[in-house]
Design an enzyme around this catalytic site. Structure first.
Site, PDB file in Angstrom:
ATOM      1  N   ARG A  51       1.043  -1.251   0.089  1.00 44.48           N
ATOM      2  CA  ARG A  51       0.044  -0.177   0.135  1.00 44.48           C
ATOM      3  C   ARG A  51       0.764   1.265   0.040  1.00 44.48           C
ATOM      4  O   ARG A  51       1.192   1.706   1.248  1.00 44.48           O
ATOM      5  CB  ARG A  51      -0.882   0.026   1.131  1.00 44.48           C
ATOM      6  CG  ARG A  51      -1.988  -0.852   1.315  1.00 44.48           C
ATOM      7  CD  ARG A  51      -2.741  -0.884   2.460  1.00 44.48           C
ATOM      8  NE  ARG A  51      -3.935  -1.817   2.607  1.00 44.48           N
ATOM      9  CZ  ARG A  51      -4.698  -1.732   3.478  1.00 44.48           C
ATOM     10  NH1 ARG A  51      -4.808  -0.937   4.305  1.00 44.48           N
ATOM     11  NH2 ARG A  51      -5.577  -2.959   3.747  1.00 44.48           N
ATOM     12  N   ASP A  53       1.921   4.918   0.013  1.00 38.50           N
ATOM     13  CA  ASP A  53       1.446   6.081   0.493  1.00 38.50           C
ATOM     14  C   ASP A  53       1.375   7.305  -0.775  1.00 38.50           C
ATOM     15  O   ASP A  53       1.923   7.034  -1.559  1.00 38.50           O
ATOM     16  CB  ASP A  53       2.321   6.868   1.694  1.00 38.50           C
ATOM     17  CG  ASP A  53       1.983   6.007   3.005  1.00 38.50           C
ATOM     18  OD1 ASP A  53       0.841   5.481   3.214  1.00 38.50           O
ATOM     19  OD2 ASP A  53       3.051   5.842   3.748  1.00 38.50           O
ATOM     20  N   TYR A 112      11.901  -1.760  -2.174  1.00 38.25           N
ATOM     21  CA  TYR A 112      11.832  -0.351  -2.514  1.00 38.25           C
ATOM     22  C   TYR A 112      13.124   0.168  -2.760  1.00 38.25           C
ATOM     23  O   TYR A 112      13.998  -0.359  -2.246  1.00 38.25           O
ATOM     24  CB  TYR A 112      11.266   0.057  -1.178  1.00 38.25           C
ATOM     25  CG  TYR A 112       9.766   0.127  -0.968  1.00 38.25           C
ATOM     26  CD1 TYR A 112       8.937   0.919  -1.492  1.00 38.25           C
ATOM     27  CD2 TYR A 112       9.214  -1.142  -0.108  1.00 38.25           C
ATOM     28  CE1 TYR A 112       7.693   0.779  -1.438  1.00 38.25           C
ATOM     29  CE2 TYR A 112       8.116  -1.198  -0.014  1.00 38.25           C
ATOM     30  CZ  TYR A 112       6.915  -0.179  -0.367  1.00 38.25           C
ATOM     31  OH  TYR A 112       5.788  -0.275  -0.378  1.00 38.25           O
ATOM     32  N   ARG A 199      11.128   5.309   4.710  1.00 37.52           N
ATOM     33  CA  ARG A 199      11.415   6.800   4.767  1.00 37.52           C
ATOM     34  C   ARG A 199      12.018   7.183   5.946  1.00 37.52           C
ATOM     35  O   ARG A 199      12.948   7.822   5.721  1.00 37.52           O
ATOM     36  CB  ARG A 199       9.958   7.480   4.407  1.00 37.52           C
ATOM     37  CG  ARG A 199       9.549   7.213   2.899  1.00 37.52           C
ATOM     38  CD  ARG A 199       8.194   7.544   2.720  1.00 37.52           C
ATOM     39  NE  ARG A 199       7.994   9.050   3.166  1.00 37.52           N
ATOM     40  CZ  ARG A 199       6.660   9.795   3.286  1.00 37.52           C
ATOM     41  NH1 ARG A 199       5.641   9.098   2.865  1.00 37.52           N
ATOM     42  NH2 ARG A 199       6.611  10.968   3.500  1.00 37.52           N
TER      43      ARG A 199
END
Lengths: 250, 250
Positions: A51, A53, A112, A199
């Protein structure tokens, strides 16, 4: 006859509130489901592997769905991408899967990529594609600090404050830094991630790279389980969901 | 005291009518000159190394200008880029040069990069950054055809019809194809280029790569000096002015 499909998606997340449907706000899910409903002639809910952001991009998001349409999977990328062109979303590949396949549940790991532009001047061509860090980053310090995060740990300190997860234990399988000139890629693979985990890890490593945080520090931060001990949350626009791995590659 | 400066520019050419000032139309020159006038406190005309067309990008455009401002060159990239942020232009480097230096006249060669995305599905993240070719390209055929263009020739067949140039002879020093997965870069270096020359060479090579034009063909096209014998003009959004070389690098 019903078929279960896996689709690989690329998207520019800039103008979206994220992957998941949110009432009245633009979402990737809403656009993809609308395009598939048009192609297949029936409502087509999708399940995603990660999911993403608001503002986060993807080059290898995977979604699963079920259809009764006979459309061959080899025609899907061109047909769906044409419908999604104005939405900055593309279907890169499509494959049939066994009934019951779920892009989320069957994913073995997610990778990622976080892209940093490390030079004095900003880059107009990468304005919404990379996080601009003007100060020189010490790659070696960042690499050494990154190693403290690899492995299975409680990542509560690297999770957005407001989040609720059943467990905050995760297993980082790889976290690597790759520099080509001014461009620094941080690539991280794990079974799954907590909210904002990548992040916050990147923000913390950037503090190490700028010399604002000592290198042998992240093991302490992990042990504290205290979000306030970790670094800032790096901005969404440098982050890409790059790859999701399955027992059978999509 | 007057100083002559050389500035390296990056820009996203998408929303511009090109580098050169055109009455009432958005141009890179107009925006850069306005920012420098603000910084220096006097009108600051610039001379560029390569007049990029509408929609063409740059990562290494070079401009020269003269100023009486004492602002140190090391402060220019950050200060000018901040003023140009909303214009999708950045000053990447700045250096002082001897009086009389001209970014155009003193350039020894220009290097352009043309980026092709070669896969079935389009890429939202590269929508304005690469030319999408869905059909498979034969890299080897393109490389062999490219060799026919290297060297000094009359490139009249590879020049936009409406153009006026004193001479259409140019010397291609290098023309190379580099593939990384789905991304194909064509990089070409020459003393200077005719109008649309790179884009017509790329369009012609793409026809070779798709098997629509034989490989031993471009020498004939060159000799014909006939624009209609060359291929289509590849779109502007795949083209980047990447580097300009000088006796003393900027």
């Amino acid at each position: 006859m019903e078929r279960t499909l896996a689709l690989v998606l690329e998207y520019d997340g800039t103008f979206y509130r994220g992957f998941q449907r949110q009432d009245g706000l633009p979402s990737i899910a809403e656009r993809v489901e609308a395009a598939l409903a048009t192609l297949f002639g029936h409502p087509t809910p999708v399940v995603c592997a990660g999911r993403t952001d608001a503002g986060v991009h993807a080059t290898g998001q995977v979604v699963s769905c079920v259809t009764s349409s006979p459309m061959p999977t080899r025609k899907l990328p061109v047909a769906a991408s044409a419908l999604l062109r104005q939405s900055s979303i593309a279907v890169v590949r499509a494959a049939e899967r066994a009934a019951g396949f779920s892009a989320r549940r069957d994913a073995l790991s997610r990778t990622y990529r976080y892209q940093i532009l490390n030079r004095v001047a900003p880059s107009p061509l990468l304005a919404r594609r990379a996080f601009h860090v003007g100060a020189t980053l010490d790659d070696d310090a960042m690499r050494r600090a990154a190693l403290e995060l690899v492995g299975e740990h409680d990542f509560a300190a690297f999770c957005a404050m407001e989040s609720r997860h059943k467990s905050t234990r995760r297993k980082i399988e790889a976290l690597e830094l790759d520099r080509r000139g001014d461009l620094v890629d941080l690539r991280v693979r794990a079974d799954s991630f907590l909210h904002n985990m990548v992040r916050i890890m990147v923000g913390t490593l950037v503090e190490v790279g700028r010399g604002r945080r000592p290198v042998p520090n992240l093991a302490d931060v992990l042990q504290s389980c205290d979000r306030r001990r970790a670094g800032f949350t790096a901005p969404a626009h440098g982050l890409y969901l790059e790859h999701v791995s399955y027992a059978e590659p999509v």
